[in-house]
Design an enzyme around this catalytic site. Structure first.
Site, PDB file in Angstrom:
ATOM      1  N   LYS A  95      -4.228 -14.439   5.289  1.00 28.43           N
ATOM      2  CA  LYS A  95      -2.889 -15.023   4.780  1.00 28.43           C
ATOM      3  C   LYS A  95      -1.793 -15.696   5.682  1.00 28.43           C
ATOM      4  O   LYS A  95      -1.475 -16.821   5.731  1.00 28.43           O
ATOM      5  CB  LYS A  95      -2.135 -14.413   3.628  1.00 28.43           C
ATOM      6  CG  LYS A  95      -3.151 -14.005   2.498  1.00 28.43           C
ATOM      7  CD  LYS A  95      -2.299 -13.216   1.465  1.00 28.43           C
ATOM      8  CE  LYS A  95      -1.880 -11.995   1.648  1.00 28.43           C
ATOM      9  NZ  LYS A  95      -3.117 -10.899   2.277  1.00 28.43           N
TER      10      LYS A  95
ATOM     11  N   ASN B 288       5.583 -13.773   1.407  1.00 30.63           N
ATOM     12  CA  ASN B 288       5.025 -12.506   1.668  1.00 30.63           C
ATOM     13  C   ASN B 288       5.096 -12.211   3.140  1.00 30.63           C
ATOM     14  O   ASN B 288       4.982 -11.369   3.918  1.00 30.63           O
ATOM     15  CB  ASN B 288       3.668 -12.146   1.209  1.00 30.63           C
ATOM     16  CG  ASN B 288       3.256 -10.821   1.282  1.00 30.63           C
ATOM     17  OD1 ASN B 288       3.929  -9.982   1.019  1.00 30.63           O
ATOM     18  ND2 ASN B 288       2.237 -10.436   2.003  1.00 30.63           N
TER      19      ASN B 288
ATOM     20  N   HIS C  96      -6.310  -2.715  -2.284  1.00 25.05           N
ATOM     21  CA  HIS C  96      -5.017  -2.452  -3.134  1.00 25.05           C
ATOM     22  C   HIS C  96      -5.785  -2.055  -4.583  1.00 25.05           C
ATOM     23  O   HIS C  96      -4.838  -2.435  -5.771  1.00 25.05           O
ATOM     24  CB  HIS C  96      -4.226  -3.556  -3.299  1.00 25.05           C
ATOM     25  CG  HIS C  96      -3.572  -4.027  -1.986  1.00 25.05           C
ATOM     26  ND1 HIS C  96      -3.003  -3.329  -1.199  1.00 25.05           N
ATOM     27  CD2 HIS C  96      -3.776  -5.341  -1.377  1.00 25.05           C
ATOM     28  CE1 HIS C  96      -2.547  -3.937  -0.154  1.00 25.05           C
ATOM     29  NE2 HIS C  96      -2.917  -4.994  -0.307  1.00 25.05           N
TER      30      HIS C  96
END
Length: 468
Positions: free
Chosen positions: A123, A146, A193
């Site tokens: 990302k 982020n 996650h």
């Protein structure tokens, strides 16, 4: 209907990099803000004092109880949906937003559109590449979200932008129900996650939210069918297109690679017959396969925004990756030493291992529930040897014994930070000229180091000692 903040009772859940700016912005909009935070350490107390000086109420050491009169919760992205605070909010009919949702709601009508990126890995690099390409096209832009730059600051500050390159995590997307990007990409999907999301299906669904309401392009990874499935499931605006990226030769409506050239068969006239050259593979730094995929995704989003081909090339040439992402540290006695400390899960490490032919692999740390059989099976033919460190190294050692029994393994039975120097020395002993000693741990770092940056720095220092 826009949300009216004046006089509203808003609870901000969590301090930190998102909670403090959210509390300040909401206070400035006239909301009656209460901040709740689980911890009460020195940093939290300092942040609380800063907010209390502005007239904001802060409640430390209790992040589970819903303050009386709360009409909206704005949460830090990492707070789990299962927390009692959110259960109480649901029972009381109180909406819960993340900081990304708040930023989206606070945009001005003429504000910059968002080109958004998510995925299990890649990302940050992709968003930075995208910002570099946009700047090369002469556009006012910033890499935000982020990536560490607050979206709230970007949308409420004085600086004007033409377009924003936005990195979004699955946590952030979970709490951003009304986000509608100009165009968006899901780079890849792999288990990660899952303790937070509860299942792979829930994790994928939160990633897929990035496509909702896209106006121009939903960019997906041809090699990862799950990303294309998310596009099919998304409710997008009329005329929005599915655009694939591939390391192979692209079909119409795809970007790909032909004879060492990045080419576009999506944003060209008569895409069934024509292709536009964008850049050479050698323009991508570093030109590892997964990083070429990142570059193609960034190029697809930029092209969706109307950026010319030359700006893609110039932006990729100008891009410099962050530290600890397949960073070449040095060559010592004909052996290359590469720091990919950022490879903290098996998916990232698989991509890293695929970039080199003959590897002495330094791995280990906190496994976070991961298994390593598939990773080792895929990499076995490339491994000259392995040096294992960290608390959960036995899991990797056992996978190597099952699937690559001929590969020599050094198991370092120590978890102090000095183990890295010994690991590099052992890797040097195993390596031959032409090999790559690769730090790609496939694990988190917190058993031995503060973070992956410190782990990578320790590796680089140890390599420099070899060179000296």
């Amino acid at each position: 209907m826009p949300f009216e903040f004046q006089g509203k009772h808003v609870t901000v859940a969590g301090l930190g990099v998102s909670g403090v700016p959210a509390a300040k912005v909401l206070h400035g909009l006239g909301a009656r803000v209460t901040v709740v935070n689980d911890g009460a350490d020195e940093r939290a107390r300092a942040q609380a004092a800063e907010l209390e000086a502005l007239g904001i109420t802060v409640r430390l050491g209790d992040g589970d109880t819903l303050p009386d009169g709360t009409e909206l919760i704005v949460t830090a992205p990492g707070w789990k949906p299962t927390k009692p605070l959110f259960t109480a909010a649901g029972q009381a009919g109180v909406p819960v937003w993340g900081d990304v949702e708040l930023a989206w709601r606070l945009r001005r009508p003429d504000s910059a559109p968002w080109l958004a990126v998510t995925g299990t890995n890649g990302k940050t690099t992709t968003v930075q590449m995208l910002a570099s390409i946009l700047k090369a096209a002469g556009l006012r832009t910033a890499a935000v979200g982020n990536i560490g730059v607050s979206l709230l600051d970007a949308v409420t500050g004085d600086e004007e932008y033409d377009v924003l390159a936005v990195e979004l995590s699955s946590y952030q997307l979970h709490w951003a129900p009304s986000l509608r990007a100009h165009s968006a990409a899901v780079l890849n999907l792999a288990p990660d996650h899952l303790d937070w999301h509860g299942s792979m299906e829930a994790y994928a669904a939160d990633k897929g939210r990035i496509y909702e309401g896209n106006r121009v392009a939903c960019v997906y990874n041809v090699a990862d069918k799950a990303t294309e499935d998310l596009v099919r499931e998304a409710d997008v605006e009329e005329g929005c297109r599915a655009i694939g990226f591939t390391l192979g030769s692209p079909a119409p409506s795809q970007l790909g690679v032909v004879d060492g050239i990045l080419v576009d068969r999506a944003f060209v006239e008569n895409r069934h017959k024509n292709a536009q050259e964008l850049a050479e593979v050698s323009d991508v730094n570093p030109p590892a396969p997964h990083n070429i995929a990142n570059a193609l995704a960034a190029a697809a989003l930029a092209r969706a925004f109307g950026v010319p081909a030359a700006a893609v090339r110039d932006g990729l040439r100008a891009f410099t990756p962050d530290a600890h992402r397949i960073a070449h540290v040095a060559d010592v006695d004909g052996v290359a030493y590469v720091d990919d400390s950022k490879a903290t899960n098996t998916h990232a490490t698989e991509a890293s291992l695929a970039a080199y032919e003959s590897i002495v692999w330094i791995a280990g740390g906190l496994a976070k529930g991961a298994t390593f059989d598939e990773l080792v099976t895929g990499a076995a033919k490339r491994l000259r040897g392995a040096v294992l460190i960290g608390a959960d190294r036995a899991l990797i050692r056992e996978a190597l014994a099952r699937h690559a029994p001929e590969v020599p393994v050094v198991d370092l039975d120590r978890t102090d930070t000095g183990a890295m120097l010994q690991a590099v020395q052992e890797a040097r002993r195993l390596a031959r000229p032409g090999d790559t000693v690769l730090l790609a741990p496939a694990c988190a770092s917190m058993d031995m180091f503060t973070n992956y940056n410190q782990r990578g720095d320790a590796f680089a220092r140890a390599v420099r000692e070899l060179g000296a």
